[in-house]
Motif scaffolding. Structure first.
Motif, PDB file in Angstrom:
ATOM      1  N   ASN A  73     -26.945   3.230  16.859  1.00 40.07           N
ATOM      2  CA  ASN A  73     -26.296   3.848  15.706  1.00 40.07           C
ATOM      3  C   ASN A  73     -24.810   3.524  15.804  1.00 40.07           C
ATOM      4  N   LEU A  74     -24.243   3.043  14.720  1.00 33.70           N
ATOM      5  CA  LEU A  74     -22.821   2.693  14.720  1.00 33.70           C
ATOM      6  C   LEU A  74     -21.978   3.949  14.862  1.00 33.70           C
ATOM      7  N   ILE A  75     -21.039   3.903  15.792  1.00 36.99           N
ATOM      8  CA  ILE A  75     -20.123   5.035  15.948  1.00 36.99           C
ATOM      9  C   ILE A  75     -18.680   4.613  15.704  1.00 36.99           C
ATOM     10  N   GLY A  76     -18.469   3.323  15.483  1.00 39.09           N
ATOM     11  CA  GLY A  76     -17.143   2.829  15.151  1.00 39.09           C
ATOM     12  C   GLY A  76     -17.187   1.336  14.910  1.00 39.09           C
ATOM     13  N   LEU A 108     -15.316  -6.446  10.919  1.00 39.50           N
ATOM     14  CA  LEU A 108     -16.770  -6.272  10.909  1.00 39.50           C
ATOM     15  C   LEU A 108     -17.241  -5.892   9.504  1.00 39.50           C
ATOM     16  N   ALA A 109     -16.522  -4.991   8.858  1.00 36.35           N
ATOM     17  CA  ALA A 109     -16.888  -4.588   7.491  1.00 36.35           C
ATOM     18  C   ALA A 109     -16.753  -5.762   6.521  1.00 36.35           C
ATOM     19  N   ASP A 110     -15.779  -6.636   6.757  1.00 32.03           N
ATOM     20  CA  ASP A 110     -15.628  -7.829   5.908  1.00 32.03           C
ATOM     21  C   ASP A 110     -16.802  -8.778   6.097  1.00 32.03           C
ATOM     22  N   TRP A 111     -17.161  -9.034   7.344  1.00 31.15           N
ATOM     23  CA  TRP A 111     -18.251  -9.969   7.634  1.00 31.15           C
ATOM     24  C   TRP A 111     -19.610  -9.378   7.271  1.00 31.15           C
ATOM     25  N   PHE A 112     -19.782  -8.078   7.520  1.00 27.98           N
ATOM     26  CA  PHE A 112     -21.081  -7.419   7.346  1.00 27.98           C
ATOM     27  C   PHE A 112     -20.937  -6.168   6.485  1.00 27.98           C
ATOM     28  N   PRO A 113     -20.879  -6.316   5.175  1.00 28.77           N
ATOM     29  CA  PRO A 113     -20.717  -5.142   4.303  1.00 28.77           C
ATOM     30  C   PRO A 113     -21.833  -4.105   4.449  1.00 28.77           C
ATOM     31  N   TRP A 114     -22.941  -4.460   5.063  1.00 35.17           N
ATOM     32  CA  TRP A 114     -24.040  -3.512   5.258  1.00 35.17           C
ATOM     33  C   TRP A 114     -23.615  -2.291   6.056  1.00 35.17           C
ATOM     34  N   VAL A 115     -22.542  -2.383   6.843  1.00 33.87           N
ATOM     35  CA  VAL A 115     -22.149  -1.230   7.655  1.00 33.87           C
ATOM     36  C   VAL A 115     -21.809  -0.015   6.795  1.00 33.87           C
ATOM     37  N   ALA A 116     -21.488  -0.240   5.535  1.00 28.21           N
ATOM     38  CA  ALA A 116     -21.172   0.879   4.640  1.00 28.21           C
ATOM     39  C   ALA A 116     -22.435   1.625   4.201  1.00 28.21           C
ATOM     40  N   ARG A 117     -23.612   0.992   4.328  1.00 29.18           N
ATOM     41  CA  ARG A 117     -24.841   1.634   3.844  1.00 29.18           C
ATOM     42  C   ARG A 117     -25.916   1.819   4.910  1.00 29.18           C
ATOM     43  N   GLN A 118     -25.797   1.127   6.039  1.00 34.86           N
ATOM     44  CA  GLN A 118     -26.821   1.223   7.088  1.00 34.86           C
ATOM     45  C   GLN A 118     -26.118   1.537   8.409  1.00 34.86           C
ATOM     46  N   ALA A 119     -26.422   2.672   8.962  1.00 39.02           N
ATOM     47  CA  ALA A 119     -25.712   3.137  10.156  1.00 39.02           C
ATOM     48  C   ALA A 119     -26.344   2.665  11.460  1.00 39.02           C
ATOM     49  N   ASN A 120     -27.368   1.816  11.389  1.00 42.16           N
ATOM     50  CA  ASN A 120     -28.039   1.385  12.609  1.00 42.16           C
ATOM     51  C   ASN A 120     -28.139  -0.142  12.643  1.00 42.16           C
ATOM     52  N   GLN A 121     -27.550  -0.729  13.667  1.00 37.53           N
ATOM     53  CA  GLN A 121     -27.532  -2.188  13.809  1.00 37.53           C
ATOM     54  C   GLN A 121     -28.934  -2.771  13.864  1.00 37.53           C
ATOM     55  N   MET A 122     -29.807  -2.196  14.676  1.00 37.14           N
ATOM     56  CA  MET A 122     -31.158  -2.732  14.842  1.00 37.14           C
ATOM     57  C   MET A 122     -31.961  -2.675  13.544  1.00 37.14           C
ATOM     58  N   LYS A 123     -31.817  -1.587  12.809  1.00 35.04           N
ATOM     59  CA  LYS A 123     -32.565  -1.486  11.553  1.00 35.04           C
ATOM     60  C   LYS A 123     -32.108  -2.552  10.569  1.00 35.04           C
ATOM     61  N   TRP A 124     -30.800  -2.833  10.537  1.00 38.14           N
ATOM     62  CA  TRP A 124     -30.341  -3.892   9.630  1.00 38.14           C
ATOM     63  C   TRP A 124     -30.915  -5.235  10.066  1.00 38.14           C
ATOM     64  N   VAL A 125     -30.770  -5.578  11.332  1.00 41.00           N
ATOM     65  CA  VAL A 125     -31.220  -6.883  11.815  1.00 41.00           C
ATOM     66  C   VAL A 125     -32.723  -7.057  11.629  1.00 41.00           C
ATOM     67  N   LEU A 126     -33.495  -6.029  11.944  1.00 38.25           N
ATOM     68  CA  LEU A 126     -34.944  -6.172  11.990  1.00 38.25           C
ATOM     69  C   LEU A 126     -35.675  -5.792  10.709  1.00 38.25           C
ATOM     70  N   LEU A 127     -35.019  -5.047   9.822  1.00 38.77           N
ATOM     71  CA  LEU A 127     -35.725  -4.570   8.624  1.00 38.77           C
ATOM     72  C   LEU A 127     -35.156  -5.068   7.296  1.00 38.77           C
ATOM     73  N   GLU A 128     -33.924  -5.496   7.263  1.00 39.39           N
ATOM     74  CA  GLU A 128     -33.310  -5.882   5.990  1.00 39.39           C
ATOM     75  C   GLU A 128     -33.516  -7.365   5.703  1.00 39.39           C
ATOM     76  N   PRO A 129     -34.038  -7.704   4.518  1.00 38.80           N
ATOM     77  CA  PRO A 129     -34.264  -9.120   4.174  1.00 38.80           C
ATOM     78  C   PRO A 129     -33.002  -9.979   4.271  1.00 38.80           C
ATOM     79  N   GLU A 130     -31.838  -9.424   3.936  1.00 38.82           N
ATOM     80  CA  GLU A 130     -30.615 -10.228   3.989  1.00 38.82           C
ATOM     81  C   GLU A 130     -30.295 -10.677   5.413  1.00 38.82           C
ATOM     82  N   ALA A 131     -30.723  -9.912   6.413  1.00 31.97           N
ATOM     83  CA  ALA A 131     -30.466 -10.304   7.804  1.00 31.97           C
ATOM     84  C   ALA A 131     -31.174 -11.616   8.129  1.00 31.97           C
ATOM     85  N   ARG A 132     -32.370 -11.802   7.606  1.00 37.04           N
ATOM     86  CA  ARG A 132     -33.118 -13.036   7.873  1.00 37.04           C
ATOM     87  C   ARG A 132     -32.403 -14.248   7.297  1.00 37.04           C
TER      88      ARG A 132
END
Length: 163
Positions: free
Chosen positions: A26-29, A34-58
């Motif tokens: 879970n992101l704590i900071g 990072l927000a510029d490169w990965f805008p998902w941090v504004a909507r997904q608080a867990n790194q693993m869930k983004w990498v493993l579950l979000e289609p854009e990560a693929r």
């Protein structure tokens, strides 16, 4: 680790993207790059869930299965083995395996990875107009907590990938 000190450290890593997570990723900071490169941090608080579950990560994580998904699933397995009673880790594992048939298949390989420190990987992000960018991962644990990890993504040129 003191939250203000941690945030100052993360901010000080600019222009490199940097973030900190708890034991269950879970992101704590994180810093501005990072927000510029990965805008998902504004909507997904867990790194693993983004990498493993979000289609854009693929699409954005080059060689997604081999270089990203399998090693990160191996890290979940490693942390689960070392912290078997941690409910947040158990829930993370359940959520990912229930929501992703691809993760279920990879989980069946029983691969384990302690961390990603020093790994060379590639990204193809909107921030870089879709151009492929090579990075080295610097992964650290503060001396006061084995339940916290800090990650810095250092952009490297392809010639520097082997160093």
């Amino acid at each position: 680790m003191d939250e203000i000190l941690l945030q100052q450290f993360l901010d000080g890593q600019a222009p490199n993207p940097a973030f900190a997570t708890d034991l269950a990723w879970n992101l704590i900071g994180y810093n501005g790059p990072l927000a510029d490169w990965f805008p998902w941090v504004a909507r997904q608080a867990n790194q693993m869930k983004w990498v493993l579950l979000e289609p854009e990560a693929r699409e954005q994580l080059v060689n997604w299965e081999q270089d990203w998904a399998r090693p990160l699933l191996g890290q979940i397995r490693y942390e689960r083995a070392h912290h078997p009673e941690d409910e947040a880790l158990r829930q993370l594992e359940r959520d990912i395996l229930v929501e992703s048939p691809a993760a279920q298949e990879m989980w069946g390989r029983h691969e384990m990875a302690e961390h990603s420190h020093g790994d060379f990987r590639r990204l193809r992000l909107p921030y870089h107009q879709g151009r492929e960018v090579a990075i080295r991962i610097v992964a650290l644990r503060p001396m006061r907590s084995d339940h916290l990890r800090v990650v810095v993504l250092m952009e490297v040129d392809e010639g520097g990938a082997g160093s």
